[in-house]
Write a protein that holds these residues in place. Structure first.
Motif, PDB file in Angstrom:
ATOM      1  N   SER A  53       0.812  -1.220   0.000  1.00  0.00           N
ATOM      2  CA  SER A  53       0.000   0.000   0.000  1.00  0.00           C
ATOM      3  C   SER A  53       0.845   1.270   0.000  1.00  0.00           C
ATOM      4  N   ALA A  54       2.148   1.133   0.249  1.00  0.00           N
ATOM      5  CA  ALA A  54       3.015   2.317   0.339  1.00  0.00           C
ATOM      6  C   ALA A  54       3.336   2.857  -1.053  1.00  0.00           C
ATOM      7  N   PRO A  55       3.460   4.175  -1.171  1.00  0.00           N
ATOM      8  CA  PRO A  55       3.919   4.744  -2.443  1.00  0.00           C
ATOM      9  C   PRO A  55       5.415   4.515  -2.615  1.00  0.00           C
ATOM     10  N   ALA A  56       5.880   4.556  -3.845  1.00  0.00           N
ATOM     11  CA  ALA A  56       7.318   4.437  -4.116  1.00  0.00           C
ATOM     12  C   ALA A  56       8.028   5.714  -3.653  1.00  0.00           C
ATOM     13  N   PRO A  57       9.283   5.591  -3.226  1.00  0.00           N
ATOM     14  CA  PRO A  57      10.102   4.372  -3.159  1.00  0.00           C
ATOM     15  C   PRO A  57       9.834   3.586  -1.882  1.00  0.00           C
ATOM     16  N   ALA A  58       9.907   2.264  -1.984  1.00  0.00           N
ATOM     17  CA  ALA A  58       9.689   1.389  -0.831  1.00  0.00           C
ATOM     18  C   ALA A  58      10.481   0.112  -1.033  1.00  0.00           C
ATOM     19  N   VAL A  59      11.024  -0.431   0.067  1.00  0.00           N
ATOM     20  CA  VAL A  59      11.897  -1.610   0.016  1.00  0.00           C
ATOM     21  C   VAL A  59      11.383  -2.650   1.000  1.00  0.00           C
ATOM     22  N   LEU A  60      11.342  -3.898   0.559  1.00  0.00           N
ATOM     23  CA  LEU A  60      10.983  -5.027   1.424  1.00  0.00           C
ATOM     24  C   LEU A  60      12.126  -6.033   1.370  1.00  0.00           C
ATOM     25  N   ILE A  61      12.744  -6.296   2.526  1.00  0.00           N
ATOM     26  CA  ILE A  61      13.859  -7.243   2.633  1.00  0.00           C
ATOM     27  C   ILE A  61      13.391  -8.434   3.459  1.00  0.00           C
ATOM     28  N   ALA A  62      13.630  -9.654   2.970  1.00  0.00           N
ATOM     29  CA  ALA A  62      13.127 -10.838   3.676  1.00  0.00           C
ATOM     30  C   ALA A  62      13.939 -12.056   3.288  1.00  0.00           C
ATOM     31  N   THR A  63      13.808 -13.113   4.065  1.00  0.00           N
ATOM     32  CA  THR A  63      14.358 -14.402   3.660  1.00  0.00           C
ATOM     33  C   THR A  63      13.419 -15.039   2.642  1.00  0.00           C
ATOM     34  N   GLY A  64      13.997 -15.814   1.734  1.00  0.00           N
ATOM     35  CA  GLY A  64      13.169 -16.492   0.742  1.00  0.00           C
ATOM     36  C   GLY A  64      12.178 -17.444   1.377  1.00  0.00           C
ATOM     37  N   ASP A  65      12.573 -18.122   2.450  1.00  0.00           N
ATOM     38  CA  ASP A  65      11.680 -19.074   3.108  1.00  0.00           C
ATOM     39  C   ASP A  65      10.472 -18.388   3.734  1.00  0.00           C
ATOM     40  N   SER A  66      10.605 -17.149   4.167  1.00  0.00           N
ATOM     41  CA  SER A  66       9.519 -16.499   4.911  1.00  0.00           C
ATOM     42  C   SER A  66       8.446 -15.921   4.007  1.00  0.00           C
ATOM     43  N   ILE A  67       8.821 -15.402   2.827  1.00  0.00           N
ATOM     44  CA  ILE A  67       7.812 -14.812   1.946  1.00  0.00           C
ATOM     45  C   ILE A  67       7.931 -15.318   0.516  1.00  0.00           C
ATOM     46  N   GLY A  68       8.742 -16.347   0.275  1.00  0.00           N
ATOM     47  CA  GLY A  68       8.992 -16.816  -1.084  1.00  0.00           C
ATOM     48  C   GLY A  68       7.857 -17.582  -1.713  1.00  0.00           C
ATOM     49  N   GLU A  69       6.794 -17.892  -0.962  1.00  0.00           N
ATOM     50  CA  GLU A  69       5.633 -18.582  -1.505  1.00  0.00           C
ATOM     51  C   GLU A  69       4.368 -17.911  -1.003  1.00  0.00           C
ATOM     52  N   SER A  70       3.316 -17.955  -1.824  1.00  0.00           N
ATOM     53  CA  SER A  70       1.929 -17.661  -1.453  1.00  0.00           C
ATOM     54  C   SER A  70       1.595 -16.177  -1.316  1.00  0.00           C
ATOM     55  N   LEU A  71       2.525 -15.345  -0.863  1.00  0.00           N
ATOM     56  CA  LEU A  71       2.205 -13.950  -0.620  1.00  0.00           C
ATOM     57  C   LEU A  71       2.150 -13.148  -1.926  1.00  0.00           C
ATOM     58  N   ASN A  72       1.295 -12.117  -1.935  1.00  0.00           N
ATOM     59  CA  ASN A  72       1.128 -11.267  -3.106  1.00  0.00           C
ATOM     60  C   ASN A  72       1.992 -10.019  -2.964  1.00  0.00           C
ATOM     61  N   LEU A  73       2.921  -9.828  -3.895  1.00  0.00           N
ATOM     62  CA  LEU A  73       3.807  -8.657  -3.880  1.00  0.00           C
ATOM     63  C   LEU A  73       3.861  -8.046  -5.272  1.00  0.00           C
ATOM     64  N   GLN A  74       2.680  -7.949  -5.921  1.00  0.00           N
ATOM     65  CA  GLN A  74       2.621  -7.591  -7.330  1.00  0.00           C
ATOM     66  C   GLN A  74       2.684  -6.084  -7.574  1.00  0.00           C
ATOM     67  N   ASP A  75       3.487  -5.371  -6.781  1.00  0.00           N
ATOM     68  CA  ASP A  75       3.666  -3.940  -6.996  1.00  0.00           C
ATOM     69  C   ASP A  75       5.150  -3.600  -7.058  1.00  0.00           C
ATOM     70  N   ALA A  76       5.956  -4.546  -7.505  1.00  0.00           N
ATOM     71  CA  ALA A  76       7.411  -4.351  -7.508  1.00  0.00           C
ATOM     72  C   ALA A  76       7.902  -3.931  -8.896  1.00  0.00           C
ATOM     73  N   ASP A  77       8.899  -3.065  -8.871  1.00  0.00           N
ATOM     74  CA  ASP A  77       9.640  -2.750 -10.093  1.00  0.00           C
ATOM     75  C   ASP A  77      10.867  -3.643 -10.218  1.00  0.00           C
ATOM     76  N   LEU A  78      11.383  -4.119  -9.069  1.00  0.00           N
ATOM     77  CA  LEU A  78      12.626  -4.885  -9.055  1.00  0.00           C
ATOM     78  C   LEU A  78      12.565  -5.959  -7.978  1.00  0.00           C
ATOM     79  N   LEU A  79      12.936  -7.194  -8.339  1.00  0.00           N
ATOM     80  CA  LEU A  79      13.125  -8.286  -7.386  1.00  0.00           C
ATOM     81  C   LEU A  79      14.590  -8.687  -7.434  1.00  0.00           C
ATOM     82  N   VAL A  80      15.278  -8.590  -6.293  1.00  0.00           N
ATOM     83  CA  VAL A  80      16.681  -8.977  -6.193  1.00  0.00           C
ATOM     84  C   VAL A  80      16.759 -10.306  -5.441  1.00  0.00           C
TER      85      VAL A  80
END
Length: 577
Positions: free
Chosen positions: A449-476
């Motif tokens: 819901s946040a306007p850009a710029p915004a950063v989300l840092i996480a482990t792959g195991d914690s959010i790598g499945e099921s969650l919706n993050l379809q507002d990204a310009d870049l996935l590292v």
């Protein structure tokens, strides 16, 4: 649907008739008046007939009895709208492939949706459930409990219940029995992790439908433990694990649905448990199935080796009867462009890894090779911190929204602290497995819901499945995944319906570390997975990782590099800091 063939075997066919359950897993044989009657599910009829022809047996198919006609999904949805269960606008929002998948599954007691990440599996599972009479149960990852809850509340007039273990329940929490007695359409959502504790309570609900989201979480076929008896025989005791609980739940329900973007996370053997959960007993016993399709043979050091594959054409043919596939291209036509980039970091651009690794590595070696691999991957990911921070600075300057997936919780914490310090003016969130699923969901919603710029840092195991993050310009992707399933899951977080901008996905490989070996392993697995799942998008990633038209030449270079590095167990990790 069960089909039956009458067979007239001669005395020289005795050995074939004894082995028929192994050559056609799931077949059932009975004898009557000098003939054998072999029954098999419709998906096995072609394989059975081929075996009968090979054995030169006389046979005759029996005409199956026709059941009542099945109402299509539009008819059922119209009925549910009229009843006030489904909101009126929902049927008009469904894509052609969603409608086709729902019609496909409604004609069966068990079906699978092999749909890419971001293709709308959740709403497909909700509507499949509500197309039948209740009660309904959905099993999903703990991180996705509230994603399902919100989807049900937003699209229907059903009041769902999220099953929680007693330690997390508040005073206002309702037991399943109390909830089911109060609501018109019981709809219970439970996590895979909680399923063993929940299954007895769910049994009292007597669900009519069960939808297994991310069913690859229950890929293990180990549901029973052998117990030697005093009389020399062997007894069996059900294991108190996820696989055993899911098996018990499947047998309670009348209709079952599997949802996954990654049916085969690593090897073909992963499929049997998924098939058996959706159609209990109809694919035969595991070792008969594994002998046919995994080339299961006695292992070199005892036990059975089921890591191979065999008769994949036959298996793929059988899967057509139970699997509704959506190819990535069908979804990508509805999404903005997706680009991939593989970045190789030379040692000069790598920083020291965070924390102590020698002690952790020793423990991982004792636990087994897979654990050692994961520790080395995490250590390699930790070396990329400085590069990731520089990349985040550029992205924030360009007013972008970014997701970073790394390996260890300590790296998430350090990256989060340093990013907040350096990225002034940007919202920075950091989360990992120590946060509860509810907390992780709230953080992801805040980032969305946040306007850009915004950063989300996480482990792959914690959010790598099921969650919706379809507002990204870049996935590292800082910690390189080492199964094709993880690749598609990670990418599916940001490439989903609802995405409105192009997205760049960067895979970061630290030169001179285990990353390069894992890239080779991943390349070796992708073709088999792509062939069986029809996942052309996985093949596109393979081409990107190879990064050259001269694939043979590149692989020769990789082989030479690996020979210089030594075996995996000899690759040295960074020193303690």
């Amino acid at each position: 649907m069960l089909v039956t063939v009458s067979v007239w075997p001669g005395t020289h066919h005795a050995e074939f008739m004894q082995s028929i359950k192994a050559v056609v897993p799931g077949a059932r044989v009975s004898y009557r008046n000098g003939r054998a009657e072999v029954s098999v599910e419709d998906h096995g009829a072609h394989a059975l007939e081929a075996r009968l022809v090979e054995a030169d047996l006389r046979y005759d198919w029996q005409t199956p009895a026709k059941g009542p006609p099945v109402a299509d999904i539009r008819t059922r949805l119209a009925r549910r709208v009229e009843e006030g269960v489904v909101k009126p606008e929902l049927p008009g929002l469904l894509t052609a492939y969603q409608l086709a998948g729902l019609d496909f599954s409604l004609a069966r007691s068990g079906a699978h949706y092999w749909w890419p990440c971001g293709s709308g599996k959740t709403i497909g599972g909700v509507l499949w459930s509500l197309a039948h009479e209740g009660p309904h149960v959905v099993v999903t990852r703990s991180a996705a409990l509230f994603t399902w809850y919100r989807e049900v509340r937003a699209r229907t007039n059903v009041e769902p219940l999220v099953w929680l273990p007693p330690s997390l329940r508040r005073k206002s929490y309702e037991d399943v029995s109390v909830y089911a007695a109060r609501v018109r359409t019981p709809f219970v959502i439970v996590s895979w992790e909680s399923l063993p504790a929940a299954v007895n309570e769910l049994a009292l609900l007597r669900p009519n439908t069960v939808a297994y989201d991310e069913i690859h979480r229950a890929k293990s076929h180990k549901r029973w433990k052998a117990i030697p008896q005093s009389d020399g025989t062997t007894g069996f005791e059900k294991l108190d694990n996820i696989a055993g609980a899911a098996c018990e739940l499947s047998k309670l329900a009348r209709y079952r649905l599997a949802l996954t973007a990654t049916p085969i996370r690593d090897r073909v053997r992963d499929l049997w448990a998924q098939l058996d959960l959706v159609d209990p007993g109809k694919w035969g016993k595991y070792w008969d199935w594994a002998a046919r399709y995994c080339a299961a043979r006695p292992g070199a050091y005892g036990g059975m080796d089921d890591t191979g594959h065999d008769n994949l054409d036959e298996l793929e043919y059988r899967l057509r009867y139970v699997v509704h596939r959506v190819h990535p291209s069908e979804v990508s036509d509805l999404l903005p462009p997706k680009r991939r980039q593989v970045v190789y970091l030379p040692p000069s651009e790598q920083n020291k890894a965070v924390g102590s690794w020698v002690r952790e590595m020793k423990q991982a070696v004792k636990a087994g090779g897979e654990h050692a691999m994961e520790v080395k991957l995490a250590e390699a990911a930790s070396r990329k911190r400085r590069w990731v921070l520089d990349t985040l600075a550029d992205a924030v300057a360009g007013n972008q929204k970014v997701v970073v997936l790394t390996g260890r919780r300590a790296d998430v914490d350090v990256l989060g602290v340093e990013a907040r310090k350096e990225l002034t003016g940007a919202l920075v969130h950091a989360t990992h497995g120590e946060d509860s699923s509810e907390e992780r969901d709230a953080i992801c919603q805040s980032w969305l819901s946040a306007p850009a710029p915004a950063v989300l840092i996480a482990t792959g195991d914690s959010i790598g499945e099921s969650l919706n993050l379809q507002d990204a310009d870049l996935l590292v992707v800082a910690m390189l995944p080492w199964t094709p399933g993880q690749v598609t899951q990670y990418e599916g977080r940001v490439c989903r319906l609802g995405q409105v901008r192009p997205v760049l996905i960067q895979y970061i490989i630290a030169e001179g570390t285990v990353d390069e070996r894992v890239a080779e392993l991943l390349l070796g697995k992708l073709p088999t997975v792509a062939a069986l799942t029809g996942d052309s998008d996985v093949e596109a990633l393979r081409a990107q990782l190879v990064g050259t038209d001269n694939q043979d030449g590149l692989m020769d270079e990789v082989a030479a590099m690996l020979a210089a590095m030594g075996e995996l167990s000899e690759i040295v990790i960074g020193t303690e800091t």
